[in-house]
Enzyme design. Structure first.
Site, PDB file in Angstrom:
ATOM      1  CG  ASP A 169      -2.162   0.850   0.990  1.00  0.00           C
ATOM      2  OD1 ASP A 169      -3.330   0.475   1.502  1.00  0.00           O
ATOM      3  OD2 ASP A 169      -2.014   1.775   0.280  1.00  0.00           O
TER       4      ASP A 169
HETATM    5  C1  GLC Z   1      -4.463   4.070  -0.238  1.00  0.00           C
HETATM    6  C2  GLC Z   1      -5.207   3.058   0.163  1.00  0.00           C
HETATM    7  C3  GLC Z   1      -5.368   2.049  -1.059  1.00  0.00           C
HETATM    8  C4  GLC Z   1      -5.234   2.577  -2.195  1.00  0.00           C
HETATM    9  C5  GLC Z   1      -3.569   3.173  -2.501  1.00  0.00           C
HETATM   10  C6  GLC Z   1      -3.569   3.837  -3.748  1.00  0.00           C
HETATM   11  O1  GLC Z   1      -3.622   4.561   0.867  1.00  0.00           O
HETATM   12  O2  GLC Z   1      -4.943   2.419   1.321  1.00  0.00           O
HETATM   13  O3  GLC Z   1      -6.597   1.281  -0.884  1.00  0.00           O
HETATM   14  O4  GLC Z   1      -5.417   1.655  -3.345  1.00  0.00           O
HETATM   15  O5  GLC Z   1      -3.588   4.117  -1.436  1.00  0.00           O
HETATM   16  O6  GLC Z   1      -4.339   5.064  -3.971  1.00  0.00           O
END
Ligand code: GLC
Length: 713
Positions: free
Chosen positions: A260
């Site tokens: 993430d």
């Molecule tokens: C965010 C979220 C994740 C998302 C990623 C990219 O922090 O936790 O669900 O897909 O970053 O935006």
């Protein structure tokens, strides 16, 4: 493309850059894109940024073609960039948030909506979506309830598979690769506080929290995102048990594992890494392939290799997974893939897609109360529309390229449906959860006057779209003081009132449950919300959705319908499970939802009272429409394992079927029970069924009490 040859030609630095994903702002000085986490100065050179493997947070055919050109001009191996984005519940045409799609109990709808989103995203230049998000959640305080399909492993699994099918299809140009997230158990964060720790035993993890991710893997999902949280003290980014042992070895997942946003770097804050080098080592040894928005790999991967702390094989395996996906998507043949400004104009928000978004909103809305006030008559002359969320489009969080200005508000929807009626609007209060009635009492009484002077009232309350979603957990989920007072004042002067809650999570509705003549949960409905609501309120379509999460009292979270039994059930009285100051059961149960008609579901009959390992029991019920209009009932099958080697839930959803019936019509609905439906993670850690007695419940809500019994022999 000879990927092995390409791999051999890449230097270690180039391989590590291929495993890195950044927002476009870091690659080009004119880059732009959505930033969904903390931005930092990474201190990396153009030599790195010109060789990275993927980009997130930007979309649009022209922009992505230009960015691809910019990259390919710099990359010595001409490896096309992968473009990834959060296409969660629509790309430009936005349908209800996933919690609403879960409420539809309609996999076909979930698949169609995902396919629509994939097509719009694909012509917009996107190759991968960070969806489905299938974190099981039992705590309404968590902001990301809106992104899940709820508290049940069976429903979440069915929905996850439908969404993967919809997004990925045959990975042709109408499709995009899907990325199931957030692995694992992110929805069980302490206190419902986003990013907080997760502590649970292996049985609970495997029995309730893992099934839906596994379902997505079994459906062929191409990527998986690890979660921010620690699980029993270890961040998922470095959790070898979760990723190496369960995901890679037990489940055989050989797709891409992506972190993430900045999650590797955050292992320093977690206190399990001293520095970025250690972050890189732990993440690589937990077989992560792509590092999103941090740069531990490119900065320290080579040193770790030289120190023998990681192997070139680990790096090569990661890079090969990335290159294989690029090949699967056809990027080596056409780096633009389906990106097309012309198709964007033709396809985005087209009537067919708007219609699907409207149908999805109609099928997701849950009718919780109706004393007969609904449906409203279409010849009504004066309509009061009141509330802070009635005069603008309500796409919902994670709205990607959707725009509130392109979404139909309640006012617009009602005008479209009842063009000759006189409509009066008043805000009445705000959506601010801590707002006091006395602070907006003039607004409330202004709204009351309009309500008094109208034939019907549509009261639109609940949450603004930015009150749920990532980093938007709430300690309290009650309807605010000002909204509660507004409901009471309006319902006092006009009994023809429907209260419509917009929300991205269950709300605590105990204070208004017996006040509102009609109560609807509309979630955040997307682009066509206003038109869908008009169709529902005036009876052009009937309600059919059911709650995918229990709606608890304030202070009752976390709560789930499939809770374990205890030695002193809540029905014991005296020394029993529960609170002294609150009922044990929720305000509204999982699986509950009303219709404009009524249904009678007979007691289940079983084809046998004994089930063998190879056999099956056919469970039958007769469902009759005992009302005055056509309706769709979601018949639910629950099973309780009465005695087992480990405590088992009071009941578990094991099947559901939607049945359409005309007034007076009846149909027999059957479910097949095989030993597969009885398997669970036993005390010995095996996944199998244990002989003994089982209870079968069939109904249209989870708190049904009547049952039949059979034995597994
Ligand atoms: C965010 C979220 C994740 C998302 C990623 C990219 O922090 O936790 O669900 O897909 O970053 O935006």
């Amino acid at each position: 493309m000879d990927l092995q040859k390409l791999l051999r030609e890449m230097t270690v630095d180039e391989k590590l850059a291929q495993m890195t994903q950044l927002v476009p702002q870091i690659i080009t000085d004119k880059g732009e894109g959505a930033v969904t986490g903390p931005m930092r100065n990474f201190g990396i050179t153009k030599k790195v940024t010109s060789r990275i493997g993927s980009v997130l947070g930007i979309s649009g055919a022209k922009k992505l073609k230009d960015l691809q050109d910019f990259h390919l001009a710099e990359d010595p191996h001409k490896i096309p960039l992968l473009f990834m984005a959060d296409v969660i519940h629509g790309y430009r045409t936005i349908y209800p948030v996933p919690l609403g799609i879960g409420a539809s109990f309609d996999e076909e709808l979930a698949e169609k909506c995902s396919a629509m989103a994939a097509k719009e995203a694909s012509v917009g230049g996107i190759h991968v979506t960070f969806a489905p998000m299938t974190d099981l959640v039992r705590d309404a305080r968590w902001g990301r309830c809106m992104e899940t399909t709820g508290e049940d492993p069976y429903l979440n699994s069915k929905m996850a598979q439908a969404m993967v099918r919809g997004f990925q299809g045959d990975l042709g140009k109408d499709n995009i690769a899907a990325c199931v997230k957030h692995f694992a158990a992110y929805g069980a964060c302490d206190g419902g506080r986003d990013y907080d720790a997760v502590e649970m035993g292996d049985h609970t993890l495997r029995e309730y929290y893992l099934p839906a991710y596994k379902a997505a893997v079994d459906a062929g999902v191409e990527l998986l995102m690890t979660s921010f949280n620690t699980l029993n003290g270890i961040p998922s980014s470095a959790n070898k048990y979760l990723v190496n042992d369960i995901l890679r070895k037990e489940w055989g997942f050989d797709g891409i594992v992506i972190s993430d946003f900045n999650a590797f770097y955050e292992m320093i804050s977690h206190g399990i890494c001293e520095n970025e080098k250690e972050c890189a080592e732990k993440a690589l040894n937990a077989t992560s392939d792509i590092e999103m928005m941090s740069t531990c790999f490119v900065k320290f991967g080579k040193a770790l290799l030289e120190e023998g702390k990681i192997s070139e094989e680990q790096i090569d395996n990661a890079v090969m997974r990335i290159l294989k996906l690029k090949e699967k998507l056809g990027l080596f043949d056409n780096a633009y893939r389906a990106a097309s400004e012309e198709d964007e104009q033709k396809i985005h928000l087209c009537p067919e897609y708007r219609e699907l978004a409207r149908i999805a909103a109609e099928k997701s809305a849950v009718l919780l109360e109706n004393n007969g006030v609904l449906p409203f008559r279409k010849d009504v002359k004066k309509i009061a529309i009141i509330g802070p969320v009635a005069d603008h489009g309500m796409t919902g969080g994670w709205y990607c390229c959707g725009k509130s200005s392109e979404a139909i508000s309640v006012i617009q929807g009602i005008k479209n449906a009842i063009p000759n009626a006189e409509i009066a609007f008043a805000r009445g209060c705000s959506a601010e959860p801590n707002e006091k009635a006395e602070d907006v009492i003039e607004q409330i009484f202004e709204a009351k006057r309009i309500a008094q002077d109208s034939d019907i009232v549509i009261l639109c309350l609940g949450e603004e779209i930015d009150m749920s979603g990532e980093a938007h957990s709430r300690a309290r989920i009650s309807v605010s003081d000002s909204q509660t007072r507004l409901i009471k004042e309006v319902c006092e002067v006009n009994k023809n009132t429907a209260v419509v809650f917009y929300c991205g999570r269950p709300l605590a509705l105990e204070k208004i449950k017996d006040v509102a003549p009609a109560t609807i949960i509309f979630w955040h409905p997307g682009t066509e919300g206003g038109n869908a609501l008009a169709n529902l309120l005036f009876g052009n379509v009937n309600f059919q959705a059911k709650l995918p999460m229990s709606f608890p009292y304030e202070g009752q979270s976390p709560y789930c319908y499939n809770h374990l039994r205890t030695g002193r059930p809540s029905t014991n009285g005296g020394y029993c499970l529960g609170y002294r100051d609150n009922p044990y059961e929720p305000v509204y149960p999982f699986g509950f939802g009303l219709s404009y008609t009524t249904f009678d579901i007979s007691s289940p009959t079983l084809s046998s009272e004994e089930l063998t390992e190879e056999g099956e029991i056919v469970v039958s019920v007769t469902v009759k429409n005992t009302g005055k209009c056509e309706g769709i009932e979601t018949v639910q099958l629950y099973i309780q394992d009465v005695t087992a080697s480990i405590a088992r839930p009071v009941k578990e959803l094991k099947g559901y079927q939607k049945v359409t019936l005309a007034p007076g019509e009846e149909k027999v609905v059957t479910f097949k029970i095989t030993v597969e439906k009885l398997k669970f993670h036993t005390f010995e850690g095996k996944f199998e069924a244990e002989k003994g007695k089982f209870k079968v419940f069939v109904g249209n809500r989870s708190d049904i009490e009547s049952f039949e019994v059979f034995r597994l022999i």
